[in-house]
Design an enzyme around this catalytic site. Structure first.
Site, short mmCIF file in Angstrom:
data_model
loop_
_atom_site.label_atom_id
_atom_site.label_comp_id
_atom_site.label_asym_id
_atom_site.label_seq_id
_atom_site.Cartn_x
_atom_site.Cartn_y
_atom_site.Cartn_z
N ASN A 2 -6.86 5.02 7.71
CA ASN A 2 -6.41 3.63 7.76
C ASN A 2 -7.05 2.84 6.61
O ASN A 2 -8.19 3.09 6.26
CB ASN A 2 -6.84 3.00 9.10
CG ASN A 2 -6.46 1.54 9.23
OD1 ASN A 2 -5.31 1.16 9.01
ND2 ASN A 2 -7.42 0.70 9.58
N HIS A 7 -8.32 -0.91 5.62
CA HIS A 7 -8.63 -2.20 6.23
C HIS A 7 -9.13 -3.16 5.15
O HIS A 7 -9.94 -2.77 4.31
CB HIS A 7 -9.70 -2.04 7.32
CG HIS A 7 -10.00 -3.34 8.00
ND1 HIS A 7 -9.15 -3.89 8.94
CD2 HIS A 7 -11.00 -4.24 7.81
CE1 HIS A 7 -9.63 -5.07 9.31
NE2 HIS A 7 -10.76 -5.30 8.65
N ALA A 40 -8.91 -3.36 -4.94
CA ALA A 40 -9.52 -2.39 -4.02
C ALA A 40 -8.48 -1.53 -3.29
O ALA A 40 -8.40 -0.32 -3.51
CB ALA A 40 -10.41 -3.12 -3.02
N GLU A 41 -7.65 -2.15 -2.47
CA GLU A 41 -6.79 -1.35 -1.58
C GLU A 41 -5.90 -0.35 -2.31
O GLU A 41 -5.84 0.82 -1.94
CB GLU A 41 -5.91 -2.27 -0.74
CG GLU A 41 -6.69 -3.12 0.23
CD GLU A 41 -5.79 -3.91 1.17
OE1 GLU A 41 -4.82 -3.36 1.69
OE2 GLU A 41 -6.07 -5.10 1.37
N ASN A 58 0.83 -1.21 0.00
CA ASN A 58 0.00 0.00 0.00
C ASN A 58 0.86 1.26 0.00
O ASN A 58 0.53 2.24 -0.66
CB ASN A 58 -0.96 -0.01 1.20
CG ASN A 58 -2.19 -0.85 0.92
OD1 ASN A 58 -3.04 -0.48 0.13
ND2 ASN A 58 -2.26 -2.02 1.56
N GLU A 94 -10.60 6.24 18.38
CA GLU A 94 -9.98 5.49 19.47
C GLU A 94 -10.25 3.99 19.39
O GLU A 94 -9.57 3.22 20.06
CB GLU A 94 -10.48 5.99 20.84
CG GLU A 94 -10.30 7.44 21.12
CD GLU A 94 -11.30 8.32 20.38
OE1 GLU A 94 -12.35 7.81 19.93
OE2 GLU A 94 -11.00 9.51 20.22
C1 GAR Z 1 -3.11 -4.84 3.88
O1 GAR Z 1 -3.97 -5.82 3.36
C2 GAR Z 1 -3.87 -3.92 4.80
O2 GAR Z 1 -5.18 -3.67 4.39
C3 GAR Z 1 -3.86 -4.72 6.08
O3 GAR Z 1 -2.56 -5.28 6.14
C4 GAR Z 1 -2.07 -5.48 4.82
C5 GAR Z 1 -0.73 -4.80 4.70
O4 GAR Z 1 -0.16 -5.02 3.43
N1 GAR Z 1 -4.16 -3.90 7.21
C6 GAR Z 1 -4.84 -4.34 8.26
O5 GAR Z 1 -5.19 -5.50 8.37
C7 GAR Z 1 -5.14 -3.32 9.35
N2 GAR Z 1 -6.16 -3.78 10.21
P1 GAR Z 1 1.01 -4.09 2.89
O6 GAR Z 1 2.06 -3.98 4.00
O7 GAR Z 1 1.53 -4.83 1.70
O8 GAR Z 1 0.42 -2.75 2.52
#
Ligand code: GAR
Length: 213
Positions: free
Chosen positions: A108, A110, A180-181, A14, A148
């Site tokens: 953030n 998720h 998506a992300e 990300n 929080e």
């Molecule tokens: C991603 O899938 C992100 O959405 C998730 O961790 C992964 C990190 O990947 N985050 C969470 O679970 C937060 N609750 P990356 O280090 O390759 O971006």
């Protein structure tokens, strides 16, 4: 210029998506001024290093209390004059002090459609394992402001991804990232940078035109 601080804990795909969207001009007037990892030796730090972004490891276990951890993070991001803090795969908890200091300036990503498969204990591959166990046909990703409580701040953007019969947690995780992300995180940063996000209670309204129009 929006000065962005990024919090990471792992591979940093990300983070990479943000870097690329700054470099290809999609994110105008944005710069990543620092990357903070909660863990040493993670690949996200290498990615940042390759792009000349100052990095630091600030690990929760080096601090006896959450308040002290918050203070260390606050000091760091204040030193870099960060206007937005992006949790991009950040798996440590932050406290009220940190959240209040950067109120409405922390977002953030998720890997599920909140409020499904989120909250304490749901991170990384786990939301995908749980989604498959439950048998949902659609999952996705959510970008939200941080408050929080785990994964419960106002939602900025969500994008759905179809679950396939032959998905494993790993294939689903990868597709949620790709479809998506890596799209909605840069998009949310763009909207923030253009001053187009208006928080009204639990809701985030997206203004048609922003400060840069
Ligand atoms: C991603 O899938 C992100 O959405 C998730 O961790 C992964 C990190 O990947 N985050 C969470 O679970 C937060 N609750 P990356 O280090 O390759 O971006």
């Amino acid at each position: 210029m929006l000065r962005i601080g990024v919090l990471v804990s792992g591979g940093g795909t990300n983070l990479q998506a943000i870097i690329e969207r700054i470099e290809d001009g999609y994110l105008k007037d944005c710069s990543i001024v620092t990357v903070v990892s909660s863990r040493p030796g993670v690949y996200a730090l290498e990615r940042a290093g390759k792009h000349g972004i100052p990095c630091e490891v600030i690990s929760r276990k080096s601090y006896s209390s959450l308040d002290d951890y918050d203070k260390a993070l606050i000091e760091h991001f204040t030193k870099y004059n960060a206007g937005l803090i992006v949790m991009a795969g950040f798996l440590s908890m932050v406290g009220t002090l940190f959240v209040n200091t950067f109120k409405n300036r922390i977002i953030n990503i998720h890997p599920s459609l909140i409020p499904s498969f989120c909250g304490k204990g749901y991170y990384g591959i786990i939301p995908h394992q749980k989604a498959l166990e439950y048998g949902v046909k659609v999952t996705g990703a959510t970008v939200h402001f941080v408050n929080e409580e785990y994964d419960s701040g106002p939602i900025i953007l969500q994008k759905a991804v179809q679950v396939r019969d032959d998905d494993t947690p790993e294939t689903l995780q990868r597709r949620v990232m790709e479809e998506a992300e890596w799209l909605i995180l840069p998009e949310a940063i763009k909207l923030f940078s253009e001053g187009r996000l208006v928080i009204e209670g639990r809701k985030v309204k997206i203004k048609e035109s922003g400060i840069n129009d």
